[in-house]
Design an enzyme around this catalytic site. Structure first.
Site, PDB file in Angstrom:
ATOM      1  N   SER A   9       0.812  -1.102  -0.038  1.00  0.00           N
ATOM      2  CA  SER A   9       0.016   0.006  -0.016  1.00  0.00           C
ATOM      3  C   SER A   9       0.823   1.298  -0.164  1.00  0.00           C
ATOM      4  O   SER A   9       1.866   1.328   0.750  1.00  0.00           O
ATOM      5  CB  SER A   9      -0.916  -0.061   1.119  1.00  0.00           C
ATOM      6  OG  SER A   9      -1.251   1.176   1.626  1.00  0.00           O
ATOM      7  N   LYS A  10       0.346   2.209  -0.741  1.00  0.00           N
ATOM      8  CA  LYS A  10       1.293   3.545  -0.743  1.00  0.00           C
ATOM      9  C   LYS A  10       1.180   4.356   0.514  1.00  0.00           C
ATOM     10  O   LYS A  10       2.160   4.713   0.704  1.00  0.00           O
ATOM     11  CB  LYS A  10       0.169   4.536  -1.721  1.00  0.00           C
ATOM     12  CG  LYS A  10       0.224   4.468  -2.960  1.00  0.00           C
ATOM     13  CD  LYS A  10       0.742   5.474  -3.833  1.00  0.00           C
ATOM     14  CE  LYS A  10       1.300   5.100  -5.280  1.00  0.00           C
ATOM     15  NZ  LYS A  10       2.692   4.520  -5.048  1.00  0.00           N
ATOM     16  N   ARG A  11       0.328   3.853   1.322  1.00  0.00           N
ATOM     17  CA  ARG A  11       0.487   4.270   2.646  1.00  0.00           C
ATOM     18  C   ARG A  11       1.679   4.143   3.507  1.00  0.00           C
ATOM     19  O   ARG A  11       2.345   4.793   4.381  1.00  0.00           O
ATOM     20  CB  ARG A  11      -1.047   4.058   3.615  1.00  0.00           C
ATOM     21  CG  ARG A  11      -1.929   4.854   3.697  1.00  0.00           C
ATOM     22  CD  ARG A  11      -3.135   4.249   4.680  1.00  0.00           C
ATOM     23  NE  ARG A  11      -3.228   2.944   4.616  1.00  0.00           N
ATOM     24  CZ  ARG A  11      -3.179   1.962   5.641  1.00  0.00           C
ATOM     25  NH1 ARG A  11      -2.735   2.617   6.827  1.00  0.00           N
ATOM     26  NH2 ARG A  11      -3.414   0.958   5.580  1.00  0.00           N
TER      27      ARG A  11
END
Ligand code: GLU
Length: 486
Positions: free
Chosen positions: A253-255
């Site tokens: 995830s980009k997070r």
């Protein structure tokens, strides 16, 4: 029979880091078996097609240092290696399947299909085509085709049969055909679906082993039915575990950071370190050894050691650590070469201006062991190349009072102005004599000088730093810092 493996990118977007893992496993397996690694572009989904994506995917595979024996930009005797250039072939094969009764024309409209799905959902049954068009007579089909009616070709999935295939990693997998939809094989635009094209191409390109992400397991029974219908031997399947975020649930995830393969390179990870890290995402030699060259990986990799698990965790901290190891172990001049290539490729300013390479290499060697990513070079060396800003609070933080800071700076200015031989040893010796004479603690004196020279509290060893910056600049910076206190 010699091993032939393939990676079959769909140009629907950028390559993820997980794709590179799968490329790596295929590539290494081909090398180990002295086989052939093929790349094939699967660009038959025109709705999801992204212009330029195929080229970017090939480029990023190359940037990771991996190559292919046959494929786009390379050629080979099984081409073309781009599915949109093979359309006639798929059509012929699909029509043959219709002849044999293993597939059939379907003229159902989008509206009918969506009504059907809606009804099925209301009845609580999984959506599936109801084989309505299978009941059409040959003549009716002919007539509708001649009238130019929009149509697809569907696989005629037999009822209630168990399909079993064996997977090197996951073992035998059985699916009942009642759970398989009459898959569209040829779409109304004349393009094949992935399922038809992948089977035909893997067969025609004589692929022996299919290594791909395990999210393709549910599609495999359809492929098995197609192999049967064509009368072809199955390849060996080895599905690979998917990659998930450490501490996350299902996906990268980009997070948590980068996801695309190119982003990791841009962030300053070395391709060698990334590949080393990726080796362990689904495979393990069963020893403590963590640093692996590609040659060693080729030697030790085996399908039998691929993990039989749904998801393997992507540990970003571990990757960062590994990158630091690779940076540390490089010859300084090779690291400099990599920094230059990286800055050119991603148009990043290294901040070194016009200074001599010899000076740069010395600065780099002073920070190399502390670098974890390529941009750490800029972060850790700027004051070697530019006059730094000196934060006054930091400058006065270490001595007991601002007066004492001033006094320390004045004493060092005097000392350094008088030093004849500007060497690390002399600086070390005379500086220590000075602090003893005036009873300064090493911390207050040396930290004050360090901040006055660099504006930082963490730098390479003080005298190495002064030695490189040189007498004139060092004395000047001490004087400038002193001015800040006046
Ligand atoms: N084109 C498919 C993809 O994008 C290939 C899947 C397979 O390896 O069969 O992943």
């Amino acid at each position: 029979m010699s091993v032939r493996v393939r990676m079959a990118p769909s140009p629907t977007g950028e390559y993820h880091i997980g794709h590179i893992r799968t490329v790596l496993y295929n590539w290494a397996f081909a090398k180990k078996e002295e086989g052939t690694f093929v790349i094939r572009i699967e660009d038959t989904d025109r709705e999801r097609f992204v212009e330029g994506a195929a080229d970017r995917i090939l480029a990023v595979i190359s940037l990771y240092g991996l190559d292919w024996d046959e494929g786009p930009n390379k050629g080979g005797s099984f081409g073309p290696y781009t599915q949109s250039k093979r359309l006639d072939l798929y059509k012929d094969y699909a029509e043959n399947l219709v002849e044999q009764g293993d597939a059939y024309y379907c003229f159902c409209t989008k509206e009918r299909l969506s009504d059907l799905r809606k009804q099925q959902r209301e009845q609580g049954i999984p959506p599936k085509y109801d084989k309505k068009c299978l009941g059409l007579s040959k003549d009716a089909v002919k007539e509708r085709l001649e009238a130019g009616e929009s149509h697809v070709i569907r696989l005629n999935v037999p009822e209630n049969r168990d399909i079993t295939f064996s997977d090197v990693v996951y073992g035998d997998i059985t699916v009942n055909t009642n759970d398989i939809d009459d898959q569209v094989l040829l779409k109304s635009d004349g393009f094949p679906t992935y399922h038809l094209a992948v089977v035909i191409d893997d067969h025609l390109m004589e692929i022996t082993h299919i290594m791909r992400g395990m999210d393709w397991i549910p599609s495999t029974p359809k492929h098995v039915l197609l192999y049967e219908a064509f009368g072809w031997d199955l390849p060996i399947y080895a599905h690979l575990p998917n990659i998930k975020e450490l501490g996350g649930s299902k996906k990268l995830s980009k997070r948590f950071g980068s996801v695309y393969a190119i982003e990791f390179l841009k962030e300053g990870y070395l391709s060698e370190a990334l590949l080393n890290f990726l080796m362990f995402l689904g495979w393990n030699p069963g020893t403590e050894k963590e640093i692996y060259t590609l040659e060693e990986f080729i030697e030790d990799f085996s399908l039998e050691d691929v993990h039989k698990t749904d998801l393997v965790a992507f540990d970003r901290k571990k990757l960062l650590w590994m990158n630091g190891q690779y940076i540390r172990n490089l010859e300084t001049k090779d690291l400099w070469q990599k920094l230059k290539e990286w800055s050119e490729r991603f148009e990043i300013d290294l901040g070194v201006g016009e200074i001599s390479e010899e000076y740069i290499l010395q600065a780099l060697s002073l920070v190399q062991t502390r670098m974890k990513l390529l941009p750490d070079f800029m972060e850790r060396t700027t004051y070697f190349f530019k006059e730094p800003e000196i934060p006054v609070e930091l400058l006065t933080k270490y001595a007991k009072s601002p007066e004492r800071t001033k006094e320390i700076l004045e004493k060092f200015i005097d000392l350094y102005e008088g030093v004849k031989e500007w060497s690390v040893e002399i600086l070390d010796q005379t500086s220590h004599e000075l602090i003893e004479k005036h009873d300064y603690s090493p911390k207050e004196a040396f930290m004050t000088v360090r901040v006055a020279i660099s504006g930082r509290k963490a730098t390479p060893p003080l005298f190495d730093m002064l030695g490189l910056i040189g007498k004139e600049k060092s004395v000047n910076r001490l004087k400038e810092s002193l001015k800040l206190l006046e």
